[in-house]
Structure formats: structure tokens, C-alpha cells
Design a protein around this motif. Structure first.
Motif, short mmCIF file in Angstrom:
data_model
loop_
_atom_site.label_atom_id
_atom_site.label_comp_id
_atom_site.label_asym_id
_atom_site.label_seq_id
_atom_site.Cartn_x
_atom_site.Cartn_y
_atom_site.Cartn_z
N LEU A 117 0.82 -1.21 0.00
CA LEU A 117 0.00 0.00 0.00
C LEU A 117 0.86 1.26 0.00
O LEU A 117 0.58 2.21 -0.73
N PHE A 118 1.92 1.27 0.81
CA PHE A 118 2.77 2.45 0.93
C PHE A 118 4.00 2.38 0.01
O PHE A 118 4.89 3.22 0.12
N ALA A 119 4.04 1.39 -0.88
CA ALA A 119 5.13 1.24 -1.84
C ALA A 119 6.50 1.19 -1.16
O ALA A 119 7.46 1.82 -1.60
N ILE A 120 6.57 0.43 -0.06
CA ILE A 120 7.85 0.25 0.64
C ILE A 120 8.65 -0.81 -0.10
O ILE A 120 8.16 -1.89 -0.39
N ARG A 121 9.89 -0.50 -0.42
CA ARG A 121 10.73 -1.42 -1.18
C ARG A 121 10.95 -2.73 -0.43
O ARG A 121 11.06 -2.75 0.80
N PRO A 122 11.05 -3.85 -1.17
CA PRO A 122 11.20 -5.18 -0.53
C PRO A 122 12.40 -5.28 0.41
O PRO A 122 12.34 -5.98 1.42
N GLY A 123 13.50 -4.58 0.10
CA GLY A 123 14.70 -4.69 0.93
C GLY A 123 14.72 -3.79 2.15
O GLY A 123 15.64 -3.87 2.97
N THR A 124 13.71 -2.94 2.29
CA THR A 124 13.68 -1.99 3.40
C THR A 124 13.15 -2.65 4.67
O THR A 124 12.10 -3.29 4.66
N THR A 125 13.88 -2.49 5.77
CA THR A 125 13.43 -3.00 7.07
C THR A 125 12.56 -1.94 7.74
O THR A 125 12.97 -0.77 7.87
N ILE A 126 11.36 -2.35 8.16
CA ILE A 126 10.45 -1.42 8.82
C ILE A 126 10.49 -1.65 10.33
O ILE A 126 11.04 -2.64 10.81
N ASN A 152 3.78 9.07 -1.06
CA ASN A 152 3.35 7.67 -1.14
C ASN A 152 1.93 7.50 -0.63
O ASN A 152 1.15 6.70 -1.16
N ILE A 153 1.57 8.23 0.41
CA ILE A 153 0.21 8.16 0.96
C ILE A 153 -0.79 8.68 -0.07
O ILE A 153 -1.86 8.10 -0.26
N ALA A 154 -0.44 9.78 -0.76
CA ALA A 154 -1.33 10.34 -1.78
C ALA A 154 -1.53 9.35 -2.92
O ALA A 154 -2.65 9.17 -3.42
#
Length: 359
Positions: free
Chosen positions: A237-246, A297-299
Motif C-alpha cells: 500500500l505504501f510502496a515500501i521497497r522489498p529490501g527496506t526494514t520497517i 506515497n500516501i497520496a
């Protein structure tokens, strides 16, 4: 000739039609050569694919070659699972020289996931046994397909990769081969031999349903699955890249090591104002944060959800119109299928509305 009843039960399979419902005929060009199917997809895949299309309450099968292709993919999945389990077992044995998980006396460490898959296997064994006793081959094939692909491969093995304890996984996999043997005899017999099992698979006893039953295990894994699914949805939903740790806040997380790995997340105990709260399907919520959850990204997410909402609503209206037109004309099975599609689409709309509220 032998003065005895030759068979006490005779199963007459449904008529095999083409996918448009026409009888198979050489003159019409609607026939299917099973030898060609076997040459292209394999004997096991052809066998399983045909049984998968059977329905006990139906007098006909609308044969679809796609089911044979899916059965081939299923057979490949089982083969790859076997290779993976053997690889993981060797890696664990390498960490403890002279010891492996087949060695008698090796201490068995059972995780919540191990307990869950044993409970699921016992339930599936009971269900498949009951269906086969009623000659419901197609329904039994569906149960096994869902168990192997979803429960075992998509969830349990992904946890095993992280937890590294494969003794229970091996045992459940080998017992699953016993359930699969009537449907995929060549593949399962070959794998049974490759796992150095005594005797032939066809002569081994059928699994029983007396597995361990630990209270709370099913609920814990359901929570685990809900969290992982919700986080994956949020990342998309927020287009967070696969390699990014949240950063992820979860109260009393089950299997924290596996959870952090599958969510690509850093588990924390404290929520901040910058975190987005995500409701779970089963109740409760989690919170996530990432530098990539930006206003832009939210928009974009809002625009995407609005577009999907319009598309789903149009699809529902189209189905409802078609349903009204076929009432009293189409077979009940066809109308029920349309109604099921409408219900599942409305469920998607509900989830979409939930995501909109988050934004």
C-alpha cells in the motif's frame, strides 16, 4: 466363475466432457488423447488433474487442460519441498558433527509451528480418510492440494527455514506422501525411496489421526499469519521497497524471529506518533513505521484505492445484472458460483475500505 461377488463397491466416474460441455468426439475434434497429456505433463499430473476436477455430486466433468498443468506444478512443488527439506537437514547436521535429525535420541525441539502443522496434518488425515471412504476423490484432492501448498509450503516451511528445526517437518512430509500416494503414486514412491525409508510406500500403513493437540496453538499461528499478511499489505500500500526494514510494534508476538524475518521488520515495544496503526482481521492492531511512508506515497495510495474501489463496484453491478438475467434459466450451480464471486468481491471492498480509513 468363482461363485463369489467380484466387487462389493463399484465407482462409476462422471462423463468427461470438453470444457464447453460437449461430449468428446473425434469427428467434432473435441477428444483428448491421454497419451499426449502423459507425455507432456506426466502420468501423475494427468491422474491428479483429472481427479481434481471430479465432483461427487456431478455427473459430468468439463475437462480443462489447465487443471493438468496445475497438477504438474503441484508435483513440482512437492519435489522441490523434498529437496529443500533434505538440504535443511544436511545444514543442521553440519552444525553438529556426527549427528543428524534421523539419529535416534536426538532431542526434538518443537516450536509452536511444529505443533500447529502436526495438528493440521491430523485434521487433514481425518478429512481425507472420510472423503475417500465416501469415494469423494475430487474433494480429497482439493483438501490435500490446499494443505500442501498453503499450510505446509506457504507458511510452515517458511518458518522452518528460519527456525532450522526439521525433524517434525520431515516426519509430517513423509506422512503426507502416504496421503498423496493414491493420487501421485510414481512421484511419492520415488521420494519415499530417496528419503531412505524402509520398504515401499505402497505397503506402509495409512496415517492415523491421533496427533498431539495443544490448546492455543491454532490461535497463535492464526495471529502470526494475520500479522504477516497485514504487514505485506501495508508494504504494498505504501510502496515500501522489498529490501527496506520497517519498525513493527506487536503485543506478545508469536514466533518473533520468524515474524521479523517474514515481515522484514525490526520488532519494537514502543509506538511513536509517526507510526501507522494497522487493524488485524482477527481483532487488535499493529503499528508500523518507515522512512518510505511519505506524504507522496500516501497520496498515491489514496488514488490507487479510489480507482480499485470504483472498479470493484462496477464489477459487482455487472455480476448482479447477469445474475438477474439468468434466474430461472441457468443451472443452480452457475448462479451459486456468481453469488460466491459477488460475496468474495464485497469482502475485497470491505478490506479496501479498511485501508482507506488508515490513510
Amino acid at each position: 466363475f468363482m461363485n463369489d461377488i467380484p466387487f462389493h463397491d463399484v465407482l462409476i466416474h462422471p462423463t468427461v466432457l470438453d470444457k464447453n460441455g460437449r461430449r468428446m468426439s473425434k469427428s467434432l475434434g473435441t477428444g483428448v488423447d491421454p497419451i499426449k497429456l502423459i507425455d507432456e505433463y506426466g502420468a501423475d499430473a494427468t491422474r491428479f488433474g483429472l481427479m481434481y476436477q471430479m465432483n461427487y455430486d456431478s455427473q459430468a466433468i468439463k475437462f480443462d487442460e489447465e487443471a493438468i498443468k496445475s497438477a504438474r506444478n503441484f508435483a513440482n512443488k512437492i519435489w522441490n519441498l523434498a529437496r529443500l527439506l533434505q538440504s535443511l537437514t544436511k545444514k543442521r547436521a553440519g552444525k553438529t558433527p556426527g549427528v543428524n535429525e534421523k539419529t535416534p535420541g536426538v532431542k526434538e525441539v518443537r516450536t509452536i509451528a511444529d505443533q500447529w502443522i502436526q495438528q493440521r496434518f491430523s485434521a487433514v488425515t481425518g478429512e481425507v480418510s472420510g472423503l475417500l471412504n465416501q469415494y469423494k476423490m475430487g474433494e480429497a484432492a482439493h483438501v490435500l492440494y490446499d494443505f500442501v501448498w498453503s499450510d505446509f509450503a506457504d507458511w510452515y516451511i517458511e518458518i522452518v527455514k528460519i527456525e532450522r528445526s526439521t525433524k517434525v517437518a520431515r516426519r509430517v512430509f513423509l506422512d503426507t506422501l502416504k496421503l498423496l500416494h493414491p493420487f501421485l503414486p510414481y512421484l511419492t514412491e520415488t521420494l519415499w525411496e530417496q528419503f531412505d525409508q524402509a520398504g515401499m510406500l505402497i505397503t506402509t500403513p495409512w496415517p492415523d489421526t491421533s496427533g498431539p493437540d495443544t490448546p492455543g496453538v491454532g490461535e497463535a499461528i492464526s495471529l502470526f499469519q494475520d500479522i504477516v499478511t497485514t504487514v505485506r499489505g501495508a508494504r504494498a500500500l505504501f510502496a515500501i521497497r522489498p529490501g527496506t526494514t520497517i519498525n513493527l510494534v506487536v503485543a506478545d508476538p508469536p514466533l518473533p524471529k520468524a515474524l521479523a524475518s517474514l515481515c522484514r521488520a525490526r520488532l519494537t515495544k514502543t509506538s511513536t506518533e509517526q507510526m501507522k496503526t494497522m487493524p488485524l482481521t482477527r481483532g487488535g492492531s499493529i503499528a508500523i513505521s518507515s522512512p518510505e511512508i511519505t506524504p507522496a506515497n500516501i497520496a498515491r495510495a489514496k488514488e490507487k484505492l479510489a480507482s480499485e474501489e470504483q472498479e470493484l463496484n462496477r464489477f459487482i453491478e455487472k455480476l448482479k445484472t447477469a445474475l438477474v438475467a439468468m434466474r430461472g434459466k441457468a443451472p443452480q450451480a452457475v448462479t451459486e458460483e456468481k453469488e460466491a464471486i459477488i460475496r468474495s468481491t464485497r469482502a475485497k471492498l470491505h478490506n479496501l475500505g479498511r485501508n482507506k480509513k488508515l490513510l
